[in-house]
Motif scaffolding. Structure first.
Motif, PDB file in Angstrom:
ATOM      1  N   LEU A  58       0.811  -1.142   0.079  1.00 32.20           N
ATOM      2  CA  LEU A  58      -0.044   0.083   0.081  1.00 32.20           C
ATOM      3  C   LEU A  58       1.096   1.195  -0.134  1.00 32.20           C
ATOM      4  O   LEU A  58       0.384   2.316  -0.425  1.00 32.20           O
ATOM      5  CB  LEU A  58      -0.764  -0.157   1.221  1.00 32.20           C
ATOM      6  CG  LEU A  58      -1.715   1.226   1.507  1.00 32.20           C
ATOM      7  CD1 LEU A  58      -2.614   1.465   0.162  1.00 32.20           C
ATOM      8  CD2 LEU A  58      -2.621   0.911   2.783  1.00 32.20           C
ATOM      9  N   VAL A  59       1.796   1.397   0.855  1.00 31.29           N
ATOM     10  CA  VAL A  59       2.869   2.510   0.708  1.00 31.29           C
ATOM     11  C   VAL A  59       3.472   2.500  -0.492  1.00 31.29           C
ATOM     12  O   VAL A  59       3.648   3.619  -0.947  1.00 31.29           O
ATOM     13  CB  VAL A  59       3.952   2.367   1.828  1.00 31.29           C
ATOM     14  CG1 VAL A  59       5.120   3.328   1.875  1.00 31.29           C
ATOM     15  CG2 VAL A  59       3.229   2.342   3.261  1.00 31.29           C
ATOM     16  N   LEU A  60       3.899   1.570  -1.245  1.00 31.83           N
ATOM     17  CA  LEU A  60       4.573   1.703  -2.613  1.00 31.83           C
ATOM     18  C   LEU A  60       3.444   2.190  -3.421  1.00 31.83           C
ATOM     19  O   LEU A  60       4.013   2.915  -4.426  1.00 31.83           O
ATOM     20  CB  LEU A  60       5.041   0.145  -2.933  1.00 31.83           C
ATOM     21  CG  LEU A  60       6.195  -0.216  -2.154  1.00 31.83           C
ATOM     22  CD1 LEU A  60       6.651  -1.623  -2.774  1.00 31.83           C
ATOM     23  CD2 LEU A  60       7.171   0.819  -2.187  1.00 31.83           C
ATOM     24  N   ALA A  61       2.073   1.906  -3.390  1.00 30.02           N
ATOM     25  CA  ALA A  61       1.287   2.224  -4.306  1.00 30.02           C
ATOM     26  C   ALA A  61       0.645   3.842  -3.943  1.00 30.02           C
ATOM     27  O   ALA A  61       0.159   4.462  -5.068  1.00 30.02           O
ATOM     28  CB  ALA A  61       0.027   1.544  -4.086  1.00 30.02           C
ATOM     29  N   LEU A  62       1.047   4.385  -2.999  1.00 26.52           N
ATOM     30  CA  LEU A  62       0.767   5.713  -2.535  1.00 26.52           C
ATOM     31  C   LEU A  62       1.133   6.802  -3.407  1.00 26.52           C
ATOM     32  O   LEU A  62       0.247   7.649  -4.087  1.00 26.52           O
ATOM     33  CB  LEU A  62       1.072   6.343  -1.145  1.00 26.52           C
ATOM     34  CG  LEU A  62       0.442   5.446   0.202  1.00 26.52           C
ATOM     35  CD1 LEU A  62       1.116   5.797   1.367  1.00 26.52           C
ATOM     36  CD2 LEU A  62      -1.117   5.997   0.036  1.00 26.52           C
ATOM     37  N   PRO A  63       2.383   6.958  -3.929  1.00 29.24           N
ATOM     38  CA  PRO A  63       2.629   7.931  -4.893  1.00 29.24           C
ATOM     39  C   PRO A  63       1.807   7.766  -6.257  1.00 29.24           C
ATOM     40  O   PRO A  63       1.380   8.918  -6.666  1.00 29.24           O
ATOM     41  CB  PRO A  63       4.192   7.696  -5.412  1.00 29.24           C
ATOM     42  CG  PRO A  63       4.707   7.024  -3.998  1.00 29.24           C
ATOM     43  CD  PRO A  63       3.424   6.241  -3.598  1.00 29.24           C
ATOM     44  N   PHE A  64       1.566   6.786  -6.553  1.00 30.76           N
ATOM     45  CA  PHE A  64       0.696   6.595  -7.977  1.00 30.76           C
ATOM     46  C   PHE A  64      -0.879   7.058  -7.610  1.00 30.76           C
ATOM     47  O   PHE A  64      -1.357   7.861  -8.328  1.00 30.76           O
ATOM     48  CB  PHE A  64       0.689   5.249  -8.200  1.00 30.76           C
ATOM     49  CG  PHE A  64      -0.170   5.019  -9.367  1.00 30.76           C
ATOM     50  CD1 PHE A  64       0.409   5.232 -10.594  1.00 30.76           C
ATOM     51  CD2 PHE A  64      -0.970   3.966  -9.574  1.00 30.76           C
ATOM     52  CE1 PHE A  64      -0.640   5.261 -11.829  1.00 30.76           C
ATOM     53  CE2 PHE A  64      -1.813   3.632 -10.697  1.00 30.76           C
ATOM     54  CZ  PHE A  64      -1.230   4.425 -11.936  1.00 30.76           C
ATOM     55  N   LEU A  65      -1.326   6.636  -6.294  1.00 29.15           N
ATOM     56  CA  LEU A  65      -2.668   7.132  -5.974  1.00 29.15           C
ATOM     57  C   LEU A  65      -2.616   8.673  -5.870  1.00 29.15           C
ATOM     58  O   LEU A  65      -3.542   9.211  -6.068  1.00 29.15           O
ATOM     59  CB  LEU A  65      -2.913   6.422  -4.746  1.00 29.15           C
ATOM     60  CG  LEU A  65      -3.305   4.576  -4.687  1.00 29.15           C
ATOM     61  CD1 LEU A  65      -3.587   4.208  -3.259  1.00 29.15           C
ATOM     62  CD2 LEU A  65      -4.436   4.615  -5.886  1.00 29.15           C
TER      63      LEU A  65
END
Length: 430
Positions: A338-345
């Motif tokens: 989830l943390v790795l997806a945060l910049p994308f989101l």
């Protein structure tokens, strides 16, 4: 005097009398199912999607708990119980129920320890709004505290889903708003939405506070932010977002002329009073002005460290090690994703150009979570209030046809019983 002529209607053109139809007159109030008010109709689809999706996930969770059976051997306070549903009132839920039953007994008791915990844990770390509602529902309905806690959470979750729909539909349309409500039901960490936890109540307040700001209902926004301050310490991000939006409104001459001055000023002044008032009460009750922060730091090891703990966890997980506080392998790996997806989101959300209040609320929530030492595996739960991150995924999914959406939500609902429920309550500490 009454006559038979009273039961007839005269046609003014030819004087002919036409008898009224026989049989009982229609009574709209007696029809079933009752007709929904026009304002409530748009919320039917998102609430139905949310409720069905949550029920499926909860059913999978119950099945997994029963199959594993580990909860029966655990302490009822720490993830155990006689029945699977008892698990939903453990950990933080136990503390909330203690407050609802016994109230607060504020104190700072120093421990003879040089370790991570140097102060005895105390119930004042848990804000009063949620346990107060539990007690009120219990007193007024006769339900036990556990049943009242679940009822408050479930009702609050539907109010939250309606608020998420209202916010997202303003920006991306009703279909996207409906999907966003469904996505919140299957979001990582969503298992606490129907547990004795305060997340659902907080998101309900936060979503409608953001909606009030977006629709320039400043008095409502200020009161909701004030109420949020009595529910969770992380209400500071909502209070700040409401205050920033009000300040920007006052700084722009055109918006100041359109919306006036009193509403934004009221929101700025009232919003922080709940949070500040409770923290001040804890300090006064214990005799130490900073008692609440001391308790969080030394009793629960929760404090803002500018991301040092998060970076330590990321370094360890990257090389497959668990040399950090509160290591739980499965929840930590899911939180890492989830943390790795945060910049994308975040980038996708910003492309939609949401209002300032949503941007400030979301970014402040993320900074607070990642910048604080706490259980990394609970990052999924701590980011649950950051519902504006659902804006772009909901808008994208809204372009799919109904059969594709059915497949998506069916799969997600089934899977959420594991990653959003079982992982948090059984494989970690929620």
């Amino acid at each position: 005097m009454d006559t038979a002529a009273d039961d007839a209607v005269t046609d003014g053109s030819d004087g002919a009398r036409t008898a009224r139809p026989d049989g009982p007159r229609e009574r709209p109030w007696a029809t079933w199912p009752p007709r929904l008010p026009d304002g409530a109709r748009p919320y039917l689809a998102p609430l139905l999607l949310y409720g069905v999706t949550k029920l499926v996930g909860l059913g999978v969770f119950a099945t997994l708990l029963t199959y594993a059976g580990d909860f029966r051997e655990k302490n009822p306070r720490f993830g155990g119980g006689a029945h699977w549903w008892d698990v939903l009132a453990t950990w933080d839920g136990w503390w909330y129920l203690q407050v609802a039953e016994h109230g607060y007994h504020p104190s700072l008791v120093r421990l003879d320890s040089d370790g991570l915990f140097t102060v005895q844990q105390n119930s004042v770390a848990f804000f009063p709004l949620y346990p107060a509602l539990i007690r009120m529902v219990s007193e007024s309905t006769g339900l036990g505290l556990y049943g009242s806690g679940i009822l408050v959470s479930v009702v609050s979750s539907f109010i939250a889903a309606a608020g998420i729909y209202a916010v997202i539909s303003l920006l991306a349309g009703a279909r996207a708003g409906t999907i966003a409500a469904g996505l919140w039901a299957v979001a990582p960490g969503a298992g606490v939405e129907w547990a004795v936890y305060s997340e659902s109540l907080f998101v309900a307040i936060a979503a409608w506070a953001c909606y009030a700001v977006m629709t320039r209902r400043w008095v409502v926004a200020g009161l909701l932010a004030f109420t949020a301050g009595l529910n969770r310490p992380t209400s500071a991000v909502l209070i700040g977002a409401v205050g920033l939006a009000a300040l920007v409104t006052l700084a722009r001459p055109e918006s100041r002329r359109e919306h006036g001055i009193r509403g934004p000023v009221y929101a700025m002044l009232v919003a922080p009073l709940g949070l500040l008032g409770y923290i001040a009460w804890v300090g006064w009750s214990t005799g130490e002005a900073t008692a609440y922060f001391t308790l969080q730091r030394e009793g629960w090891a929760h404090f803002f460290d500018y991301g040092a703990y998060t970076l330590d966890v990321l370094r360890n997980l990257t090389v497959g090690k668990g040399d950090y506080h509160f290591a739980f392998s499965t929840p930590d790996l899911l939180s890492l994703q989830l943390v790795l997806a945060l910049p994308f989101l975040i980038a996708l959300m910003l492309r939609k150009r949401p209002p300032l209040v949503l941007v400030a609320y979301t970014l402040a929530s993320i900074i607070t979570v990642l910048g604080t030492q706490q259980m990394f595996g609970n990052t999924m739960r701590y980011l649950l209030p950051a519902f504006p991150l659902l804006l772009a995924p909901a808008a994208a999914l809204s372009r799919l046809k109904l059969p594709s959406l059915i497949v998506f939500f069916t799969t997600a609902a089934l899977a959420s019983g594991w990653y959003a429920h079982y992982v948090i309550f059984e494989l970690g500490v929620p």
